[in-house]
Design an enzyme around this catalytic site. Sequence first.
Site, PDB file in Angstrom:
ATOM      1  N   ARG A 154       0.840  -1.174  -0.030  1.00 21.43           N
ATOM      2  CA  ARG A 154      -0.149  -0.035  -0.124  1.00 21.43           C
ATOM      3  C   ARG A 154       0.898   1.208   0.080  1.00 21.43           C
ATOM      4  O   ARG A 154       0.416   2.271  -0.585  1.00 21.43           O
ATOM      5  CB  ARG A 154      -0.803   0.038   1.218  1.00 21.43           C
ATOM      6  N   GLY A 206      -7.512  -7.657   1.606  1.00 26.10           N
ATOM      7  CA  GLY A 206      -6.371  -7.648   2.528  1.00 26.10           C
ATOM      8  C   GLY A 206      -5.683  -8.888   2.594  1.00 26.10           C
ATOM      9  O   GLY A 206      -4.276  -8.891   2.134  1.00 26.10           O
ATOM     10  N   GLY A 242     -13.137  -4.414   0.949  1.00 27.00           N
ATOM     11  CA  GLY A 242     -14.469  -4.112   1.253  1.00 27.00           C
ATOM     12  C   GLY A 242     -14.910  -3.073   0.137  1.00 27.00           C
ATOM     13  O   GLY A 242     -16.139  -3.065  -0.630  1.00 27.00           O
TER      14      GLY A 242
END
Length: 402
Positions: A42, A357, A380
Amino acid sequence: MKDNYLRLNQLAVDGKTVLLRADLNVPILETQGTSIDMIDQRLRATIPTIDYLLSKGCKIVLCSHLGRPGGVVDPKLSMKPIADRLSILINKPIECLPGCIGPDVRTIVEAMTSGELVMLENLRFHPGEEKNDSEFATELAKLADVFVLEAFGTAHRRHASIVGVPNLLPSAPGILLQSELSMLGKVLETPTRPLAAILGGAKISDKIKILDNLLDKLDLLVIGGGMASNFLKAKGLNIGKSLVEDDGEQLAREIITRSATLKVELSLPIDIIVGNEFKSAPEIVKTVAIDEIEDNFMILDIGPKTISLFSKQLSRSKTILWNGPLGVCEFDMFSKGTKNVAENLAGLDAFSIIGGGSTASAIEELGISDRLGYISTGGGAMLEFLEGKVLPGVSALSQHSN
Ligand code: AMP
């Protein structure tokens, strides 16, 4: 789908102070005392936007949440190690500030010069973040001239830094967010066929919603992980102590019926790895056929025959959407299904989009991300997008140039 927001290159940013809301919520694995290791996909994903803003002479105020401190300060969830790691990755100093709002923070930000970066402290140390408190959003907005949203993984949350700030400042999506939106939008609207979806992970009630929007577009639906337990139960098989949701069996039955009506090929495991306990190394672990699960065992991964079956079926696809691991991949022993299928996908002439994730982390460890098409940073958010919803963070972005 709303895509009439301003693009980053249409937002006037030259020389300005930019509040860059990224998703730097990386898993931190503490090892040996103070040394900290992070899976930093990330962080790396945010670098193109940082580079773009630096090339425009901006002052960059980075912000993100980390973990779930629940509105109180928790030193273990400080952004400091994230700022340090990102600083190494971009080879520039990034000072982690003592808070995220207030006069002290403002003084430091006002003294910044072109090309400098700072990191605000964890946004969720403040109760106003998750409540979308307007005063908190106003204080954040006071720090900058423009706002860039890079946090795809949080763009489905109505939090102050996601939906509050873009109502107060000219705003645009960052490069990562833009590419995630374009990529997923293309899959929904004009996928290269055949189109397959792999659904794994634990929560069938979450994943089922995307099938409302997606099932009639699919050619193949592959089910693994905890999801599969619900399907096997719906088929009348004994699944022992495996994880299922209350209404999971019913939801699975509906998908089985709808797939048959829509002529979508539905693929379920044929063998699985079971254990007698939910832990990294259960006392007893066996590979069994799906009709051989004993009462006091639970499904923890797909078996080798299923890996081959799934890989063969998926090899006919040109676009593959994957959300959720095929086993309890946090435990090494049960990450084989996820990893082997990912390795097989990497060898295909197909475009894979992988989200969530834990799935992304398992694949990151393999070092094959660049052969897989696209690893989405948001689990999500990806699901909500595929459900056909407009992400609140995206609909809050500016439509007109500043
Ligand atoms: P989700 O957030 O729904 O994608 O779920 C991810 C989680 O599902 C991971 O933490 C996995 O450990 C878990 N998971 C995958 N397969 C299983 C399984 N067979 N039994 C229990 N949990 C599972």
